[in-house]
Design a protein around this motif. Sequence first.
Motif, PDB file in Angstrom:
ATOM      1  N   THR A   1      -6.957  11.019  -1.028  1.00 30.10           N
ATOM      2  CA  THR A   1      -8.169  10.285  -0.678  1.00 30.10           C
ATOM      3  C   THR A   1      -9.386  11.193  -0.745  1.00 30.10           C
ATOM      4  OG1 THR A   1      -6.848   8.916   0.798  1.00 30.10           O
ATOM      5  CG2 THR A   1      -9.222   8.831   1.080  1.00 30.10           C
ATOM      6  N   ILE A   2      -9.248  12.387  -0.254  1.00 30.39           N
ATOM      7  CA  ILE A   2     -10.371  13.336  -0.274  1.00 30.39           C
ATOM      8  C   ILE A   2     -10.690  13.738  -1.702  1.00 30.39           C
ATOM      9  CG2 ILE A   2     -11.101  15.621   0.465  1.00 30.39           C
ATOM     10  CD1 ILE A   2     -10.226  14.795   3.119  1.00 30.39           C
ATOM     11  N   GLU A   3      -9.649  14.012  -2.499  1.00 25.50           N
ATOM     12  CA  GLU A   3      -9.881  14.366  -3.892  1.00 25.50           C
ATOM     13  C   GLU A   3     -10.578  13.234  -4.640  1.00 25.50           C
ATOM     14  OE1 GLU A   3      -6.293  15.485  -5.813  1.00 25.50           O
ATOM     15  OE2 GLU A   3      -5.884  17.105  -4.409  1.00 25.50           O
ATOM     16  N   ALA A   4     -10.113  12.015  -4.435  1.00 32.82           N
ATOM     17  CA  ALA A   4     -10.703  10.859  -5.119  1.00 32.82           C
ATOM     18  C   ALA A   4     -12.139  10.634  -4.664  1.00 32.82           C
ATOM     19  CB  ALA A   4      -9.868   9.613  -4.846  1.00 32.82           C
ATOM     20  N   ALA A   5     -12.420  10.857  -3.408  1.00 27.58           N
ATOM     21  CA  ALA A   5     -13.785  10.662  -2.900  1.00 27.58           C
ATOM     22  C   ALA A   5     -14.759  11.658  -3.524  1.00 27.58           C
ATOM     23  CB  ALA A   5     -13.799  10.791  -1.379  1.00 27.58           C
ATOM     24  N   MET A   6     -14.256  12.796  -3.954  1.00 29.01           N
ATOM     25  CA  MET A   6     -15.140  13.783  -4.587  1.00 29.01           C
ATOM     26  C   MET A   6     -15.174  13.636  -6.101  1.00 29.01           C
ATOM     27  SD  MET A   6     -14.584  17.208  -2.282  1.00 29.01           S
ATOM     28  CE  MET A   6     -12.958  17.526  -2.851  1.00 29.01           C
ATOM     29  N   VAL A   7     -14.088  13.248  -6.720  1.00 32.52           N
ATOM     30  CA  VAL A   7     -13.994  13.231  -8.172  1.00 32.52           C
ATOM     31  C   VAL A   7     -14.546  11.930  -8.778  1.00 32.52           C
ATOM     32  CG1 VAL A   7     -12.347  13.222 -10.087  1.00 32.52           C
ATOM     33  CG2 VAL A   7     -12.097  14.858  -8.239  1.00 32.52           C
ATOM     34  N   ILE A   8     -14.256  10.799  -8.197  1.00 30.54           N
ATOM     35  CA  ILE A   8     -14.660   9.513  -8.783  1.00 30.54           C
ATOM     36  C   ILE A   8     -16.178   9.373  -8.911  1.00 30.54           C
ATOM     37  CG2 ILE A   8     -14.653   7.011  -8.391  1.00 30.54           C
ATOM     38  CD1 ILE A   8     -11.735   7.273  -7.608  1.00 30.54           C
ATOM     39  N   PRO A   9     -17.006   9.719  -7.927  1.00 31.05           N
ATOM     40  CA  PRO A   9     -18.459   9.618  -8.143  1.00 31.05           C
ATOM     41  C   PRO A   9     -18.962  10.515  -9.279  1.00 31.05           C
ATOM     42  CG  PRO A   9     -18.009   9.816  -5.814  1.00 31.05           C
ATOM     43  CD  PRO A   9     -16.718  10.036  -6.533  1.00 31.05           C
ATOM     44  N   VAL A  10     -18.366  11.685  -9.432  1.00 28.83           N
ATOM     45  CA  VAL A  10     -18.768  12.575 -10.528  1.00 28.83           C
ATOM     46  C   VAL A  10     -18.415  11.946 -11.866  1.00 28.83           C
ATOM     47  CG1 VAL A  10     -18.351  14.828 -11.595  1.00 28.83           C
ATOM     48  CG2 VAL A  10     -18.619  14.649  -9.120  1.00 28.83           C
ATOM     49  N   ILE A  11     -17.227  11.390 -11.969  1.00 27.48           N
ATOM     50  CA  ILE A  11     -16.806  10.729 -13.210  1.00 27.48           C
ATOM     51  C   ILE A  11     -17.713   9.536 -13.511  1.00 27.48           C
ATOM     52  CG2 ILE A  11     -14.947   9.378 -14.267  1.00 27.48           C
ATOM     53  CD1 ILE A  11     -12.981  11.252 -12.832  1.00 27.48           C
ATOM     54  N   MET A  12     -18.020   8.729 -12.507  1.00 23.17           N
ATOM     55  CA  MET A  12     -18.904   7.571 -12.709  1.00 23.17           C
ATOM     56  C   MET A  12     -20.296   8.009 -13.151  1.00 23.17           C
ATOM     57  SD  MET A  12     -17.210   4.836 -12.238  1.00 23.17           S
ATOM     58  CE  MET A  12     -18.443   3.609 -11.946  1.00 23.17           C
ATOM     59  N   PHE A  13     -20.821   9.075 -12.576  1.00 17.93           N
ATOM     60  CA  PHE A  13     -22.135   9.592 -12.946  1.00 17.93           C
ATOM     61  C   PHE A  13     -22.145  10.045 -14.410  1.00 17.93           C
ATOM     62  CE2 PHE A  13     -25.323  13.022 -13.098  1.00 17.93           C
ATOM     63  CZ  PHE A  13     -26.441  12.292 -12.706  1.00 17.93           C
ATOM     64  N   VAL A  14     -21.117  10.744 -14.820  1.00 21.06           N
ATOM     65  CA  VAL A  14     -21.036  11.212 -16.212  1.00 21.06           C
ATOM     66  C   VAL A  14     -20.923  10.023 -17.164  1.00 21.06           C
ATOM     67  CG1 VAL A  14     -19.576  12.477 -17.844  1.00 21.06           C
ATOM     68  CG2 VAL A  14     -20.105  13.468 -15.616  1.00 21.06           C
ATOM     69  N   VAL A  15     -20.142   9.023 -16.817  1.00 17.62           N
ATOM     70  CA  VAL A  15     -20.014   7.828 -17.666  1.00 17.62           C
ATOM     71  C   VAL A  15     -21.358   7.113 -17.790  1.00 17.62           C
ATOM     72  CG1 VAL A  15     -18.981   5.518 -17.773  1.00 17.62           C
ATOM     73  CG2 VAL A  15     -17.551   7.497 -17.280  1.00 17.62           C
ATOM     74  N   MET A  16     -22.083   6.963 -16.686  1.00 12.34           N
ATOM     75  CA  MET A  16     -23.398   6.307 -16.740  1.00 12.34           C
ATOM     76  C   MET A  16     -24.382   7.118 -17.584  1.00 12.34           C
ATOM     77  SD  MET A  16     -23.143   3.446 -15.309  1.00 12.34           S
ATOM     78  CE  MET A  16     -24.850   3.004 -15.280  1.00 12.34           C
ATOM     79  N   LEU A  17     -24.342   8.434 -17.483  1.00 18.27           N
ATOM     80  CA  LEU A  17     -25.213   9.270 -18.318  1.00 18.27           C
ATOM     81  C   LEU A  17     -24.906   9.101 -19.802  1.00 18.27           C
ATOM     82  CD1 LEU A  17     -25.611  12.666 -16.447  1.00 18.27           C
ATOM     83  CD2 LEU A  17     -27.353  10.956 -16.894  1.00 18.27           C
ATOM     84  N   VAL A  18     -23.636   9.022 -20.139  1.00 15.05           N
ATOM     85  CA  VAL A  18     -23.254   8.833 -21.544  1.00 15.05           C
ATOM     86  C   VAL A  18     -23.727   7.475 -22.045  1.00 15.05           C
ATOM     87  CG1 VAL A  18     -21.262   8.534 -23.082  1.00 15.05           C
ATOM     88  CG2 VAL A  18     -21.326  10.442 -21.483  1.00 15.05           C
ATOM     89  N   ILE A  19     -23.593   6.440 -21.232  1.00 17.58           N
ATOM     90  CA  ILE A  19     -24.047   5.100 -21.630  1.00 17.58           C
ATOM     91  C   ILE A  19     -25.558   5.093 -21.823  1.00 17.58           C
ATOM     92  CG2 ILE A  19     -24.325   2.721 -20.811  1.00 17.58           C
ATOM     93  CD1 ILE A  19     -21.526   3.009 -19.548  1.00 17.58           C
ATOM     94  N   GLN A  20     -26.301   5.680 -20.882  1.00 16.84           N
ATOM     95  CA  GLN A  20     -27.761   5.705 -21.016  1.00 16.84           C
ATOM     96  C   GLN A  20     -28.208   6.567 -22.187  1.00 16.84           C
ATOM     97  OE1 GLN A  20     -29.493   6.576 -17.187  1.00 16.84           O
ATOM     98  NE2 GLN A  20     -29.511   4.398 -16.700  1.00 16.84           N
ATOM     99  N   LEU A  21     -27.516   7.641 -22.454  1.00 17.22           N
ATOM    100  CA  LEU A  21     -27.830   8.465 -23.622  1.00 17.22           C
ATOM    101  C   LEU A  21     -27.615   7.670 -24.901  1.00 17.22           C
ATOM    102  CD1 LEU A  21     -28.569  11.208 -24.885  1.00 17.22           C
ATOM    103  CD2 LEU A  21     -26.127  11.726 -24.858  1.00 17.22           C
ATOM    104  N   SER A  22     -26.557   6.881 -24.946  1.00 21.13           N
ATOM    105  CA  SER A  22     -26.314   6.070 -26.145  1.00 21.13           C
ATOM    106  C   SER A  22     -27.403   5.013 -26.325  1.00 21.13           C
ATOM    107  CB  SER A  22     -24.929   5.429 -26.094  1.00 21.13           C
ATOM    108  OG  SER A  22     -24.853   4.490 -25.053  1.00 21.13           O
TER     109      SER A  22
END
Length: 162
Positions: A36-57
């Motif tokens: 739970t702790i790992e997911a709470a730290m990793v998932i927001p980072v992954i979502m942020f990177v995905v949103m940046l890639v979408i906006q860059l495209s």
Amino acid sequence: REGRREDRICICSVFNVSVCESGVGECSMREKGSFTIEAAMVIPVIMFVVMLVIQLSFFLYNRQAITVMVSQAALYGVQMETEGKSVIEKELNSFLKEETENRLLFTESVDWDVKVTMAKIKVTASFSQQTLLRKVSCEASEEKTRLVTAFFLWEKERWTEK
């Protein structure tokens, strides 16, 4: 086994499997909390990177679309050789307005400028877009020589030299 306690050093990973000194097995309830702790730290980072890639495209698509629009508008203006300056400017402005409404995605402001002289047509367009980090903008410009006008100017110079 009563007096003997087995020391287990376990690492519980995201995949819910523990790697211990005694071997690989399932995580205990205490070890599962680390997921739970790992997911709470990793998932927001992954979502942020995905949103940046979408906006860059989106930005790269808009940059390419505005470059193509400006080039098409300048070419369209060059092809209207027999028309006057005001007619060419009016046609190109309406062409750019229609194209920006149909092509560009998630832009805040789109500006364009059409300048028609006797020898050249210059079309400039720019847009701005808000991303997660900051506001970005892009500008494209194209200048074409009016062929018939250039030919007449060349002929005029040639006739005046004789």
